[in-house]
Write a protein that holds these residues in place. Sequence first.
Motif, PDB file in Angstrom:
ATOM      1  N   ARG A  44       0.853  -1.179   0.000  1.00 39.14           N
ATOM      2  CA  ARG A  44       0.000   0.000   0.000  1.00 39.14           C
ATOM      3  C   ARG A  44       0.893   1.234   0.000  1.00 39.14           C
ATOM      4  NH1 ARG A  44      -5.341  -1.318   1.352  1.00 39.14           N
ATOM      5  NH2 ARG A  44      -5.732   0.784   0.574  1.00 39.14           N
ATOM      6  N   PRO A 101       0.667   4.133   1.591  1.00 39.04           N
ATOM      7  CA  PRO A 101       1.061   4.654   2.902  1.00 39.04           C
ATOM      8  C   PRO A 101       2.234   3.889   3.516  1.00 39.04           C
ATOM      9  CG  PRO A 101      -1.317   4.603   2.735  1.00 39.04           C
ATOM     10  CD  PRO A 101      -0.794   3.880   1.528  1.00 39.04           C
ATOM     11  N   ALA A 124       5.288   5.096   1.783  1.00 41.46           N
ATOM     12  CA  ALA A 124       5.621   6.433   2.277  1.00 41.46           C
ATOM     13  C   ALA A 124       6.322   6.346   3.621  1.00 41.46           C
ATOM     14  CB  ALA A 124       4.349   7.277   2.391  1.00 41.46           C
ATOM     15  N   GLN A 183       3.319  12.323  -1.950  1.00 38.22           N
ATOM     16  CA  GLN A 183       2.159  12.991  -1.348  1.00 38.22           C
ATOM     17  C   GLN A 183       1.838  12.383   0.019  1.00 38.22           C
ATOM     18  OE1 GLN A 183      -1.159  13.420  -4.294  1.00 38.22           O
ATOM     19  NE2 GLN A 183       0.429  12.879  -5.786  1.00 38.22           N
ATOM     20  N   HIS A 184       1.917  11.059   0.110  1.00 41.58           N
ATOM     21  CA  HIS A 184       1.638  10.404   1.387  1.00 41.58           C
ATOM     22  C   HIS A 184       2.722  10.708   2.422  1.00 41.58           C
ATOM     23  CE1 HIS A 184      -1.965   7.973   0.643  1.00 41.58           C
ATOM     24  NE2 HIS A 184      -1.532   7.853  -0.606  1.00 41.58           N
ATOM     25  N   MET A 210       1.714  13.957   3.839  1.00 41.39           N
ATOM     26  CA  MET A 210       0.515  13.861   4.667  1.00 41.39           C
ATOM     27  C   MET A 210       0.788  13.160   5.999  1.00 41.39           C
ATOM     28  SD  MET A 210      -2.615  13.073   1.985  1.00 41.39           S
ATOM     29  CE  MET A 210      -1.827  11.685   1.167  1.00 41.39           C
ATOM     30  N   ARG A 211       1.603  12.105   5.968  1.00 40.93           N
ATOM     31  CA  ARG A 211       1.806  11.268   7.140  1.00 40.93           C
ATOM     32  C   ARG A 211       2.992  11.713   7.997  1.00 40.93           C
ATOM     33  NH1 ARG A 211      -0.714   6.261   6.809  1.00 40.93           N
ATOM     34  NH2 ARG A 211       0.971   5.101   7.820  1.00 40.93           N
ATOM     35  N   ASN A 224      -4.975   3.564  -4.207  1.00 42.48           N
ATOM     36  CA  ASN A 224      -4.445   4.763  -3.551  1.00 42.48           C
ATOM     37  C   ASN A 224      -5.584   5.693  -3.125  1.00 42.48           C
ATOM     38  OD1 ASN A 224      -2.825   6.877  -2.679  1.00 42.48           O
ATOM     39  ND2 ASN A 224      -2.543   7.693  -4.735  1.00 42.48           N
ATOM     40  N   THR A 267      -6.131   9.271  -0.991  1.00 39.30           N
ATOM     41  CA  THR A 267      -5.583  10.405  -0.252  1.00 39.30           C
ATOM     42  C   THR A 267      -6.671  11.164   0.498  1.00 39.30           C
ATOM     43  OG1 THR A 267      -5.736  11.715  -2.284  1.00 39.30           O
ATOM     44  CG2 THR A 267      -3.586  10.772  -1.737  1.00 39.30           C
ATOM     45  N   ILE A 296      -4.650  15.500   1.245  1.00 36.36           N
ATOM     46  CA  ILE A 296      -3.793  16.264   0.341  1.00 36.36           C
ATOM     47  C   ILE A 296      -4.100  17.759   0.416  1.00 36.36           C
ATOM     48  CG2 ILE A 296      -5.339  15.957  -1.631  1.00 36.36           C
ATOM     49  CD1 ILE A 296      -2.853  15.812  -3.406  1.00 36.36           C
TER      50      ILE A 296
END
Length: 279
Positions: free
Chosen positions: A81, A83, A86, A114-115, A118-119, A210, A212, A216
Amino acid sequence: MPIGIHRVFGSELSPRSSVRIHWESRGASSGPAVVLVQGLGLSSRFWFDQPERLLARGVPRVLVLDNRGTGRSDKPLRPYRLPQMADDVARVIREAGAGPAIVVGISMGGMIAQHVAMRHPRDVRSLVLLATTPGHPHAKLPAPSALRLLLTAPLASGDAAATRRFNRLLLPEAELDRAHVHLARWPAALAHDPLSMPTFARHFFAVMTNWTGAGIERVEQPAVVIHGAEEILVPPEKGRRPAELLPRGRLVMLPGVAHAVSLLAPDAIGDAVRDLEAA
């Protein structure tokens, strides 16, 4: 040039489990870095001379890593996955002492980037996203014709017609007759790190699932979104979406460029990094 295989613990794993991620640091031995994250099925070898180009433009440190399933990183058998991938990137940034980093991702690597933002926002200074798109609910599937080309990618080797069709994913129509020039370094890279069908399938599953969400839209870091006007896998109208959704996103649309942005416009990443650092 420190090179290491480091043990990285993904958030989905128990404390007794681990996935080792191979990374290389070029330039300065410590300090914040530009981190390059490759796309579906490809190891960091497919960045070719991009790290050296960035160093030549004054970037003090460049970090490259092999996503799980590629190169010298571990290849776990369970589904992947984004995430999780990431988390791999963020933990490499921390172990390398490379943060807060400018995270550069192409295609699936842009989704991973991007993840990461975010994370793990404290590990990210800014983003450079190439030939990519956000996750669901904002994303749409590629056109069926482009999807067919992508799914036949692992089978393209050795078949001239299939190879030409696959090349159209990477290159604009006008450059197909020069594919041997643009992709001259691919055969050697593939000989070292072949495109693995199991990894391809796991990466493809990660991309198709995916998500988000609204995350995002809460990313605070500045971002440059670079997209090719001749792109068919992620058409320009879809490639604009990250720049529209990211609060501090800026779009750079490159004429005459398709999916292989870093090959067709090799200075685009350096230009984006320069602009981000000057802002």
